[in-house]
Design a protein around this motif. Structure first.
Motif, PDB file in Angstrom:
ATOM      1  N   ARG A 388     -10.985  -4.824 -21.742  1.00 15.39           N
ATOM      2  CA  ARG A 388     -10.155  -5.999 -21.502  1.00 15.39           C
ATOM      3  C   ARG A 388     -10.237  -6.394 -20.036  1.00 15.39           C
ATOM      4  N   SER A 389     -10.551  -7.657 -19.800  1.00 19.56           N
ATOM      5  CA  SER A 389     -10.635  -8.158 -18.434  1.00 19.56           C
ATOM      6  C   SER A 389      -9.938  -9.504 -18.363  1.00 19.56           C
ATOM      7  N   THR A 390      -8.813  -9.552 -17.646  1.00 20.00           N
ATOM      8  CA  THR A 390      -8.097 -10.806 -17.445  1.00 20.00           C
ATOM      9  C   THR A 390      -8.608 -11.482 -16.180  1.00 20.00           C
ATOM     10  N   PRO A 391      -8.303 -12.767 -15.978  1.00 16.31           N
ATOM     11  CA  PRO A 391      -8.677 -13.395 -14.706  1.00 16.31           C
ATOM     12  C   PRO A 391      -8.156 -12.628 -13.499  1.00 16.31           C
ATOM     13  N   LEU A 392      -6.926 -12.143 -13.569  1.00 10.90           N
ATOM     14  CA  LEU A 392      -6.373 -11.370 -12.463  1.00 10.90           C
ATOM     15  C   LEU A 392      -7.180 -10.096 -12.233  1.00 10.90           C
ATOM     16  N   ASP A 393      -7.532  -9.398 -13.319  1.00  9.08           N
ATOM     17  CA  ASP A 393      -8.353  -8.192 -13.191  1.00  9.08           C
ATOM     18  C   ASP A 393      -9.676  -8.507 -12.498  1.00  9.08           C
ATOM     19  N   GLY A 394     -10.347  -9.557 -12.996  1.00  8.44           N
ATOM     20  CA  GLY A 394     -11.659  -9.891 -12.456  1.00  8.44           C
ATOM     21  C   GLY A 394     -11.611 -10.300 -11.004  1.00  8.44           C
ATOM     22  N   ILE A 395     -10.621 -11.090 -10.633  1.00  4.35           N
ATOM     23  CA  ILE A 395     -10.526 -11.568  -9.253  1.00  4.35           C
ATOM     24  C   ILE A 395     -10.123 -10.431  -8.323  1.00  4.35           C
ATOM     25  N   ARG A 396      -9.234  -9.553  -8.757  1.00  5.38           N
ATOM     26  CA  ARG A 396      -8.905  -8.390  -7.926  1.00  5.38           C
ATOM     27  C   ARG A 396     -10.131  -7.519  -7.692  1.00  5.38           C
ATOM     28  N   ALA A 397     -10.912  -7.314  -8.724  1.00  2.69           N
ATOM     29  CA  ALA A 397     -12.096  -6.474  -8.578  1.00  2.69           C
ATOM     30  C   ALA A 397     -13.118  -7.116  -7.644  1.00  2.69           C
ATOM     31  N   GLN A 649     -13.876  -9.974 -24.324  1.00  6.79           N
ATOM     32  CA  GLN A 649     -13.498  -8.808 -23.537  1.00  6.79           C
ATOM     33  C   GLN A 649     -13.876  -8.921 -22.066  1.00  6.79           C
ATOM     34  N   ALA A 650     -14.864  -9.752 -21.721  1.00  9.65           N
ATOM     35  CA  ALA A 650     -15.348  -9.833 -20.334  1.00  9.65           C
ATOM     36  C   ALA A 650     -14.930 -11.126 -19.651  1.00  9.65           C
ATOM     37  N   ALA A 651     -13.943 -11.825 -20.192  1.00  8.21           N
ATOM     38  CA  ALA A 651     -13.599 -13.152 -19.694  1.00  8.21           C
ATOM     39  C   ALA A 651     -13.229 -13.148 -18.216  1.00  8.21           C
ATOM     40  N   GLY A 652     -12.388 -12.212 -17.798  1.00  9.99           N
ATOM     41  CA  GLY A 652     -11.923 -12.200 -16.418  1.00  9.99           C
ATOM     42  C   GLY A 652     -13.027 -11.905 -15.422  1.00  9.99           C
ATOM     43  N   THR A 653     -13.864 -10.932 -15.732  1.00  2.63           N
ATOM     44  CA  THR A 653     -14.987 -10.606 -14.853  1.00  2.63           C
ATOM     45  C   THR A 653     -15.925 -11.790 -14.718  1.00  2.63           C
ATOM     46  N   ALA A 654     -16.192 -12.450 -15.843  1.00  2.00           N
ATOM     47  CA  ALA A 654     -17.090 -13.602 -15.829  1.00  2.00           C
ATOM     48  C   ALA A 654     -16.527 -14.721 -14.965  1.00  2.00           C
ATOM     49  N   LEU A 655     -15.251 -15.011 -15.102  1.00  3.19           N
ATOM     50  CA  LEU A 655     -14.647 -16.079 -14.318  1.00  3.19           C
ATOM     51  C   LEU A 655     -14.714 -15.766 -12.827  1.00  3.19           C
ATOM     52  N   ALA A 656     -14.419 -14.535 -12.458  1.00  2.00           N
ATOM     53  CA  ALA A 656     -14.464 -14.159 -11.045  1.00  2.00           C
ATOM     54  C   ALA A 656     -15.866 -14.308 -10.477  1.00  2.00           C
ATOM     55  N   ARG A 657     -16.873 -13.949 -11.236  1.00  2.00           N
ATOM     56  CA  ARG A 657     -18.257 -14.065 -10.766  1.00  2.00           C
ATOM     57  C   ARG A 657     -18.660 -15.526 -10.582  1.00  2.00           C
ATOM     58  N   VAL A 658     -18.148 -16.390 -11.443  1.00  2.50           N
ATOM     59  CA  VAL A 658     -18.432 -17.817 -11.284  1.00  2.50           C
ATOM     60  C   VAL A 658     -17.709 -18.369 -10.057  1.00  2.50           C
ATOM     61  N   LEU A 659     -16.444 -18.030  -9.887  1.00  5.28           N
ATOM     62  CA  LEU A 659     -15.685 -18.516  -8.740  1.00  5.28           C
ATOM     63  C   LEU A 659     -16.310 -18.063  -7.425  1.00  5.28           C
ATOM     64  N   ALA A 660     -16.793 -16.831  -7.389  1.00  5.68           N
ATOM     65  CA  ALA A 660     -17.349 -16.266  -6.160  1.00  5.68           C
ATOM     66  C   ALA A 660     -18.763 -16.747  -5.868  1.00  5.68           C
ATOM     67  N   GLY A 661     -19.404 -17.384  -6.847  1.00 10.39           N
ATOM     68  CA  GLY A 661     -20.766 -17.850  -6.641  1.00 10.39           C
ATOM     69  C   GLY A 661     -21.825 -16.842  -7.013  1.00 10.39           C
ATOM     70  N   ASP A 662     -21.429 -15.702  -7.607  1.00  3.32           N
ATOM     71  CA  ASP A 662     -22.428 -14.749  -8.097  1.00  3.32           C
ATOM     72  C   ASP A 662     -23.236 -15.366  -9.224  1.00  3.32           C
ATOM     73  N   VAL A 663     -22.624 -16.261  -9.956  1.00  4.67           N
ATOM     74  CA  VAL A 663     -23.260 -16.976 -11.062  1.00  4.67           C
ATOM     75  C   VAL A 663     -22.982 -18.454 -10.872  1.00  4.67           C
ATOM     76  N   SER A 664     -24.008 -19.267 -10.939  1.00  5.83           N
ATOM     77  CA  SER A 664     -23.801 -20.711 -10.909  1.00  5.83           C
ATOM     78  C   SER A 664     -23.441 -21.168 -12.311  1.00  5.83           C
ATOM     79  N   PRO A 665     -22.282 -21.802 -12.496  1.00  7.92           N
ATOM     80  CA  PRO A 665     -21.875 -22.175 -13.856  1.00  7.92           C
ATOM     81  C   PRO A 665     -22.831 -23.191 -14.452  1.00  7.92           C
ATOM     82  N   ALA A 666     -23.106 -23.040 -15.743  1.00 14.38           N
ATOM     83  CA  ALA A 666     -23.988 -23.989 -16.423  1.00 14.38           C
ATOM     84  C   ALA A 666     -23.556 -24.217 -17.855  1.00 14.38           C
TER      85      ALA A 666
END
Length: 980
Positions: A388-397, A649-666
């Motif tokens: 389980r990954s929430t937006p808060l989890d992903g952004i904190r990580a 299950q990976a929603a939060g991690t994915a969102l954090a990576r997009v916000l940080a620029g690790d992944v360019s959203p498409a």
């Protein structure tokens, strides 16, 4: 090879020969028993039990822990066929793995849902892929190919497409009829099913609950007329749950269940899902239908043969040869990585004024706020989370927990009655600190439905509750320990649910103001319809006498300890940047059985993003939802806006990576986002052409168009070339990443008619004549998706993209001639990044023979083949086949227009095949007539009525219908005859 004593056990024989042999060995009762969802074992032949139906929409559902991928609409947002195929493989392997652990898990999977997302208020929009038939087809083909596997003989799982046909409303879903004109049927609704069936990876379909043109889908002649003609495979048709009984109980289409069952079987239904695991009711009806001569043994044999063919393909009789028999791929590292990849690719960047990407750096603080900021929402067709990954989890990580501030934004309240404050007693033995373990898995000791926990009381000690208003006044109430107030079967209110959920949600309430008081409220429990009453034994909504009535409800005062908007503003002001996460809970206000009422974001969530933005202009709004919203103010005022379906299950991690620029959203929008409710047609209006629905026909300005999505890189399109080569249209272009990071681009190709081809011979004209060519441009799509490609390009890299499009994709269904037609003429090929962001246009000329006017003089016309209509509906001509047109209301006239009707050298009158009672009026180039129809004796009692009218040449014809008239056909009276 060892000899086999029975041919059906011999793997050297074809599946069809083996199925025939096995069928011949079954008794009549054994065959009938196989027609229920839960087919029993046939021990004397060594056959085990078999179950049709295992939900697998975006992972294995309802069978415990499994990998949870993004919702289906999120998979549609990836626009990535290859990714979805790999997800299908993973889900299919997990079905196999769980089957090895639990024989209740079935290999006949009821997925995917290919109903088109025609209307954004449809409650089950989360289950579909797109509003566009081409995109839906491409994603469905990919998913079913993954589920099916690539072995030439044996199938990993047997996918069943849902739900046949034209199903987009939960309101009155088992009694409402979708009025679907022939062009919409052939160009839109059938297309969503056709390509997946033709691709050979589909084992069957499930009919929908609704009716189409007045006839229930479970007795639809279209199953035989189209579905089974698209393939040589023996497709299995599985009924939806309870639908066979609906034919009598709610739809009243048949008088007896024996008639209904017989009609379903004859129409093509093979497996009856009704009365749960109790097969005796349905098998009894089949036996009675057989005894009464409503069906014969051959009808039963046809269905059983299809079911057996599926079981052979799944390797049931050849376990030693089944390549998937030993699959044990559950929660593998590859599946976890695939879930993250899918969640990343599903994120759509709707707007960006340069705030994103938000690079983590020294001293940067991020406030994460909103009702979904620390949520990882599941839906009705999800499995149980292993991770389980929430937006808060992903952004904190990603940004460091010390750099992240958090405020959920709930209103914190206390409730008080005349007996004191509402109090949640401590539960003996209940875990402190919430209902989730270290990995975020649900603690089964704290699930809804428990009756051993103490109910709410009233006394001196108040319990502070988090109140969330999900819109339409629907509330949830939660303790600090993370437990929602819920109601169990005994009617008592307890803090016992980790999340809202269940077929009937027991965690939702509504506060109703009490007349004559300033701050008095009754608390209505929406799941039962009972009001909360606090007695000596605790709070309850029902007792031995039934639901607590409004008059017996406890009156509460509400004290707001803190407004959520205040908490959000406080942390927003203390941060460098704010990420507001808003959206829906998939179990509330829009889900199976419940349509939405508005596109608007719920008021409480609207207040939160406004409070954040007022405190900090660097505010990003993330919408995590199963459907679109009308958020015009946010789109105008905020610097950045994103949308993602609930990402698994990976929603939060994915969102954090997009916000940080690790992944360019498409990600790209799979459906139109409208600006307001005013842009929407009626929920039950299925005429996408006449009411200008979806990006294909919508004439207004959407908030965000179909196919829209931004990224962090810039792409250039160049060198668009087209060539018509026989039955193929070849399209090529080059796409270049001009700047920014390595990123994906989704290249979209659309087509639209540009004009008719020049003809050497002028067409014969007449009064009201429309010259042949591409028809009325109002009736053709503004543009139509014909191909797409998601590509990954490094900075400065270019890719040559070549596509082949069947020329038939440029066509439409000709109501004048009753066939698919591609008119000769010039067509524009549009290449771009969305349906509205077109970068290049090229033309292609298609030669051929123009269709010409309607041959009314020689062929007559079917009433349903109109060009335009107003205030009419399409109904069933008989209970087995055909359509008619009737006024939508017996009190108002309905009108039909038929363009370019060719009456040849002359006719002396018209013949109308009709039933009912009322009037028919006809208007042709200044000529008119009116017919009064006496009562014919019922809706299916047709008579022929004639009227004199001297016509010749080509004209537009208008017909008006009033009363209970059902018009089936119009034919001519030749000039050599006189009207009766």
């Amino acid at each position: 090879m060892t000899d086999h004593p029975l041919p059906f056990r011999d793997p050297r024989l074809s599946f069809s020969r083996r199925a025939d042999d096995l069928l011949g060995r079954l008794t009549s009762d054994e065959r009938i028993a196989m027609l229920h969802q839960f087919a029993p074992a046939v021990e004397r032949l060594g056959l085990g039990p078999f179950r049709t139906g295992q939900e697998a929409l975006h992972g294995v559902a309802w069978m415990g822990p499994a990998t949870v991928f993004p919702q289906a609409v999120g998979l549609g947002a990836t626009w990535n066929d290859d990714l979805v195929r790999r997800i299908g493989e993973a889900v299919g392997n997990e079905v196999r793995a769980k089957r090895a652990q639990d024989d209740r898990v079935g290999l006949n999977v009821w997925a995917p849902t290919v109903n088109l997302l025609r209307h954004p208020l449809w409650g089950r929009g989360e289950e579909g892929y797109s509003e566009d038939p081409a995109l839906t087809s491409a994603i469905a083909v990919a998913y079913t190919r993954g589920l099916r596997g690539d072995h030439p003989r044996y199938w990993r799982t047997a996918p069943v497409l849902k739900h046949w046909l034209a199903h987009n409303n939960e309101t009155d879903r088992d009694t409402a009829s979708s009025s679907v004109r022939p062009r919409v049927l052939h160009e839109y609704d059938l297309r969503a099913f056709r390509d997946a069936v033709r691709a050979g990876a589909v084992a069957g379909v499930m009919p929908a609950y609704n009716l189409v043109n007045g006839r229930p889908n479970h007795v639809s002649p279209l199953l035989g007329q189209y579905l089974r003609r698209w393939t040589d495979q023996p497709l299995v048709v599985c009924s939806d749950a309870g639908a066979p009984s609906n034919l009598v109980d709610s739809e009243h289409y048949f008088d007896t269940h024996e008639e209904a069952t017989a009609a379903s079987l004859k129409a093509g239904v093979d497996s009856f899902t009704d009365h749960g695991t109790d097969s005796t009711v349905m098998t009894g009806r089949i036996r009675d239908a057989l005894a009464k001569g409503l069906i014969d043994e051959s009808d039963i044999d046809t269905a059983v043969r299809r079911l057996l063919a599926m079981r052979f393909a799944l390797g049931e009789f050849d376990p030693e040869l089944d390549p998937y028999a030993q699959v044990d791929d559950l929660d593998t590292e590859e599946h976890r990585a695939l879930a993250l990849e899918a969640a990343e690719q599903a994120v759509v960047l709707l707007k960006n004024d340069g705030l994103l990407p938000l690079e983590p750096k020294q001293g940067r603080t991020v406030a994460v706020v909103g009702l979904l900021a620390d949520a990882c929402k599941l839906d009705w067709y999800s499995g149980t989370l292993l991770h389980r990954s929430t937006p808060l989890d992903g952004i904190r990580a990603r940004y460091g927990a010390e750099n992240v501030l958090f405020a959920e934004g709930v209103d914190r309240v206390r409730l008080k009655s005349s007996d004191g404050w509402v109090h949640v007693p401590a539960a003996d033995g209940a875990a402190e600190g919430g209902a989730r373990g270290a990995e975020g898995a649900l603690d089964p000791a704290l699930l809804a439905g428990r009756t051993d926990l103490p109910p709410l009381t009233c006394g001196d000690e108040p319990t502070e509750l988090a109140l969330v208003d999900w819109g339409d006044g629907v509330l949830t109430l939660r303790t600090d320990e993370g437990l929602h107030l819920s109601v169990a079967d005994d009617g008592y209110v307890r803090a016992s649910a980790d999340e809202p959920g269940g077929w009937v949600v027991q965690e939702t309430f509504r506060l109703e103001a009490v007349e004559g008081t300033d701050d008095g409220y009754r608390l209505l429990h929406l799941g039962t319809g009972g009001y909360v009453s606090v007695a000596a034994d605790g709070a309850k909504v029902a007792d031995a006498g039934g639901k607590i009535s409004r008059n017996d409800a406890t009156v509460f005062e509400r004290e707001t300890v803190e407004h959520g908007a205040d908490a959000v503003a406080r942390v927003a002001a203390a941060a460098d940047t704010v990420v507001v996460v808003a959206g829906n809970d998939p179990h509330i206000n829009g889900r199976e059985t419940e349509d939405r009422t508005t596109l608007a974001l719920p008021a409480q969530q609207d207040r939160l993003w406004r409070a954040a933005h007022a405190a900090n202009p660097r505010t990003v709004l993330v919408l995590a939802s199963a459907y679109p919203y009308a958020v015009g103010d946010a789109a105008d005022g905020l610097p950045a806006l994103l949308w993602t379906a609930h990402g698994g299950q990976a929603a939060g991690t994915a969102l954090a990576r997009v916000l940080a620029g690790d992944v360019s959203p498409a990600g790209r929008l799979p459906q139109t986002w409208y600006a307001s409710d005013d842009d929407l047609p009626g929920l039950l209006d299925y005429d996408i052409i006449g009411s200008r629905q979806t990006y294909l026909y919508f004439d207004g300005t959407p908030l965000f168009p179909f196919g829209h999505g931004l990224g962090y890189a810039d792409f250039t399109y160049s060198a668009l070339r087209t060539e018509v080569d026989g039955e193929r249209l070849r399209v090529a272009l080059t796409v270049t990443n001009d700047g920014g990071p390595a990123a994906d681009e989704v290249v979209q190709l659309y087509v639209r008619a540009a004009g008719p081809a020049k003809t050497a011979e002028p067409a014969r004209e007449g009064p009201g004549r429309r010259l042949p060519g591409l028809g009325d441009p109002r009736d053709l799509p503004r543009r139509k998706l014909v191909a797409h490609r998601r590509v990954h390009l490094a900075p400065g890299a270019a890719e040559h993209i070549a596509c082949e499009v069947p020329v038939e994709e440029l066509g439409h269904w000709s109501v004048a001639h009753g066939r698919w037609t591609v008119e000769p003429g010039t067509y524009e090929i549009l290449a771009g990044a969305s349906s509205a962001d077109i970068r290049l246009i090229a033309t292609a000329v298609v030669h051929g023979e123009a269709q010409g006017p309607r041959p009314v003089a020689t062929h007559g016309l079917e009433a349903v083949d109109y060009d335009r209509q107003k205030d009419t509906e399409i109904l069933d001509r008989t209970k087995t086949e055909g359509d008619v047109v009737a006024p939508a209301s017996a009190d108002e006239e309905g009108s039909l227009v038929y363009e370019a009707c060719d009456f040849g050298e002359g006719v002396s009158g018209l013949r109308f095949l009709a039933s009912g009672e009322g009037s028919i009026t006809v208007s042709v180039s200044g000529h008119s007539l009116a017919l009064q129809l006496p009562d014919t004796g019922g809706p299916y009692a047709y008579r022929t009525f004639e009227a004199a009218l001297d016509l010749r040449g080509v004209h537009e014809m208008g017909i008006g219908l009033r009363g209970t008239v059902r018009l089936a056909r119009v034919d001519v009276v030749p000039a050599t005859e006189e009207t009766a």
